[in-house]
Design an enzyme around this catalytic site. Sequence first.
Site, PDB file in Angstrom:
ATOM      1  N   LEU A  33       0.817  -1.218   0.000  1.00  0.00           N
ATOM      2  CA  LEU A  33       0.000   0.000   0.000  1.00  0.00           C
ATOM      3  C   LEU A  33       0.849   1.265   0.000  1.00  0.00           C
ATOM      4  CD1 LEU A  33      -2.747  -1.053   2.579  1.00  0.00           C
ATOM      5  CD2 LEU A  33      -2.732  -1.378   0.097  1.00  0.00           C
ATOM      6  N   HIS A  37      -3.420   4.314  -2.452  1.00  0.00           N
ATOM      7  CA  HIS A  37      -4.432   3.433  -1.840  1.00  0.00           C
ATOM      8  C   HIS A  37      -5.086   4.143  -0.650  1.00  0.00           C
ATOM      9  CE1 HIS A  37      -1.607   0.204  -3.442  1.00  0.00           C
ATOM     10  NE2 HIS A  37      -2.753  -0.123  -3.992  1.00  0.00           N
ATOM     11  N   ASP A 151      -5.275   3.194 -13.138  1.00  0.00           N
ATOM     12  CA  ASP A 151      -5.657   2.007 -13.914  1.00  0.00           C
ATOM     13  C   ASP A 151      -6.963   2.321 -14.662  1.00  0.00           C
ATOM     14  OD1 ASP A 151      -3.565   0.113 -13.004  1.00  0.00           O
ATOM     15  OD2 ASP A 151      -4.446   0.561 -11.068  1.00  0.00           O
ATOM     16  N   SER A 186       2.688   3.786  -7.387  1.00  0.00           N
ATOM     17  CA  SER A 186       2.370   2.429  -7.804  1.00  0.00           C
ATOM     18  C   SER A 186       3.165   1.474  -6.925  1.00  0.00           C
ATOM     19  CB  SER A 186       2.797   2.241  -9.272  1.00  0.00           C
ATOM     20  OG  SER A 186       2.896   0.869  -9.578  1.00  0.00           O
ATOM     21  N   SER A 187       2.558   0.339  -6.593  1.00  0.00           N
ATOM     22  CA  SER A 187       3.267  -0.651  -5.776  1.00  0.00           C
ATOM     23  C   SER A 187       4.529  -1.105  -6.503  1.00  0.00           C
ATOM     24  CB  SER A 187       2.366  -1.857  -5.513  1.00  0.00           C
ATOM     25  OG  SER A 187       1.167  -1.424  -4.931  1.00  0.00           O
ATOM     26  N   ARG A 188       4.477  -1.142  -7.829  1.00  0.00           N
ATOM     27  CA  ARG A 188       5.629  -1.613  -8.614  1.00  0.00           C
ATOM     28  C   ARG A 188       6.823  -0.667  -8.516  1.00  0.00           C
ATOM     29  NH1 ARG A 188       1.400  -3.701 -11.689  1.00  0.00           N
ATOM     30  NH2 ARG A 188       1.637  -5.923 -12.169  1.00  0.00           N
TER      31      ARG A 188
END
Length: 286
Positions: A33, A37, A151, A186-188
């Site tokens: 997170l 988020h 997204d 982004s989590s990435r």
Amino acid sequence: MILFKLSKDLEDYSQKMRKSADFIGFVPTMGALHDGHLSLIVKSRQKCATTIVSIFINPTQFNNPDDFKKYPVTLEKDIYLLEKNHSDAVFLPTYEEIYGQKVIFKHYDLGYLENILEGKYRPGHFQGVCQVVDRLLNIVKPTHLFLGQKDYQQCMVIKKLIDLMPFHIDLIICPTLREPDGLAMSSRNLRLSEQQRKQATEIYRCLVFLHKHLSAGSLEPLKSKVKDYLTNNGFKVDYVEICDADSLISVSEWDGKQRLIALVATYVGEVRLIDNMLLNDSRIFE
Ligand code: PAF
């Protein structure tokens, strides 16, 4: 905050909450997170009496097994953040809890959305997203669903999915949160090296460039210019597109009025990042 591992328990909780309070907000996540988020949780808490978050890294939506294996996991920190941000409940299901012992995959008719942009470069991805989101929505039965604009195509796909559900859900799409240098959260991003993290800012700069240089007429030279720029600066680009903001159909000639969105998907090293920007109107999904 209550932790749920079993669907049945969460189902009972959600049903009880729906009876006593009116709105149930749901924020589905794959964990790792970040503030993006957390902003969805803030929105949900503003609108809904109860906020439920799920954390489940859904294997069926990864077309690249390596991407699944390397997806960041920060569960302890996630739970700490959820507690701190006053989420009422978190759902941490196992694979079996979501898909059962004998997995039955439904097919979702997503029309052309399945074959363009993310659908084209990540075959099967949106079917996988629908498999899990359909199951989660049927467990939680929220009144409101909160998703991030980053997204964008996923938001359109899930809109299609919830239109087919037997109960009403309001989809609330929240703005993309950015780092101070513009990189979309982004989590990435956790997988980027320091050097790649710096390089990744170019994606935002390119979206700003597209926004600034948009003019009526042919859009192809502008798209090519940005694609070439990224390629020449070490990115492996899947697409740089300018599309109709409502249909996501690619636009080659702009009449100066149509609502447009620019979308980029590119690898920075091994890490695939996506981002987008509404170019001439900030309304989402008219
Ligand atoms: O956007 C995500 O994190 C995932 O695609 C979602 C919606 C949680 C489904 O796994």
